[in-house]
Scaffold this motif. Structure first.
Motif, PDB file in Angstrom:
ATOM      1  N   ALA A   3      34.907 -54.170 -12.628  1.00  0.00           N
ATOM      2  CA  ALA A   3      34.727 -53.354 -13.797  1.00  0.00           C
ATOM      3  C   ALA A   3      33.218 -53.464 -14.028  1.00  0.00           C
ATOM      4  CB  ALA A   3      35.056 -54.755 -14.825  1.00  0.00           C
ATOM      5  N   THR A   4      32.701 -52.507 -14.444  1.00  0.00           N
ATOM      6  CA  THR A   4      30.782 -52.604 -14.794  1.00  0.00           C
ATOM      7  C   THR A   4      30.495 -51.848 -16.113  1.00  0.00           C
ATOM      8  OG1 THR A   4      29.217 -51.897 -13.575  1.00  0.00           O
ATOM      9  CG2 THR A   4      30.782 -50.170 -14.081  1.00  0.00           C
ATOM     10  N   THR A   5      29.812 -52.780 -16.575  1.00  0.00           N
ATOM     11  CA  THR A   5      29.387 -51.612 -17.895  1.00  0.00           C
ATOM     12  C   THR A   5      28.221 -50.637 -17.948  1.00  0.00           C
ATOM     13  OG1 THR A   5      27.436 -53.114 -18.377  1.00  0.00           O
ATOM     14  CG2 THR A   5      29.585 -53.468 -19.136  1.00  0.00           C
ATOM     15  N   ARG A  14      28.270 -47.272 -25.820  1.00  0.00           N
ATOM     16  CA  ARG A  14      28.233 -48.476 -25.139  1.00  0.00           C
ATOM     17  C   ARG A  14      29.703 -48.694 -24.701  1.00  0.00           C
ATOM     18  NH1 ARG A  14      24.080 -52.107 -23.684  1.00  0.00           N
ATOM     19  NH2 ARG A  14      22.587 -51.724 -25.729  1.00  0.00           N
ATOM     20  N   THR A  16      32.756 -49.858 -21.059  1.00  0.00           N
ATOM     21  CA  THR A  16      32.971 -50.615 -20.175  1.00  0.00           C
ATOM     22  C   THR A  16      34.355 -50.050 -19.546  1.00  0.00           C
ATOM     23  OG1 THR A  16      32.939 -52.522 -21.274  1.00  0.00           O
ATOM     24  CG2 THR A  16      34.119 -52.788 -19.026  1.00  0.00           C
ATOM     25  N   ASP A  52      32.845 -49.874 -26.145  1.00  0.00           N
ATOM     26  CA  ASP A  52      32.256 -50.954 -26.856  1.00  0.00           C
ATOM     27  C   ASP A  52      31.864 -50.819 -27.930  1.00  0.00           C
ATOM     28  OD1 ASP A  52      33.871 -52.573 -24.943  1.00  0.00           O
ATOM     29  OD2 ASP A  52      32.238 -52.130 -23.152  1.00  0.00           O
TER      30      ASP A  52
END
Length: 145
Positions: A3-5, A14, A16, A52
């Motif tokens: 996972a990365t944002t 925003r 994920t 998010d």
């Protein structure tokens, strides 16, 4: 890759990405006009994308009968392309790679290379598909057109 944002330029949107797939570069006319250059993007499966913050700042346009493109309505940053086969809000996300905080994936392919301007080349040993080859491999089926 795990996972990365990611976020748009102004930070209003925003997200994920729970899983990152292939990294590719698209030189088609639509991507070049949308981003101002080639679209460098990684695939994020639909089930692996979580918004998010800033869902209300995501604008989406139908760019063809089979795809849509989303952008931040506040800063204008391109967010993702979705091959949705005409169903709004469906399909995997092709996320602009520059939005992600951490990306560690090799370049898998370039597509529409015969539409690319002659003033630059992408280095590396990877498949380079022409427009005809791209449509044959990834294009919509006749019912989607």
């Amino acid at each position: 890759m795990g996972a990365t944002t990611g976020r748009c330029m102004c930070g209003a949107v925003r997200f994920t990405a729970g899983q990152i797939g292939d990294y590719g570069i698209c030189h088609c006319d639509a991507c070049r006009r949308w981003t101002g250059s080639a679209l460098h993007a990684v695939t994020v499966p639909e089930a692996e994308m979580r918004i998010d913050a800033g869902g209300d700042a995501i604008g989406t346009i139908r760019s063809s009968g089979w795809a849509s493109r989303s952008f931040c309505t506040r800063c204008g940053a391109p967010l993702w392309y979705r091959l949705d086969h005409g169903t709004d809000g469906a399909g995997d996300f092709e996320v602009a790679i520059g939005l992600l905080e951490r990306v560690e994936v090799p370049l898998e392919r370039e597509i529409f290379v015969d539409r690319k301007p002659d003033c630059y080349e992408i280095a590396g040993d990877h498949p380079r598909l022409t427009e005809e080859e791209t449509w044959a491999r990834f294009g919509p089926k006749s019912a989607d057109a």
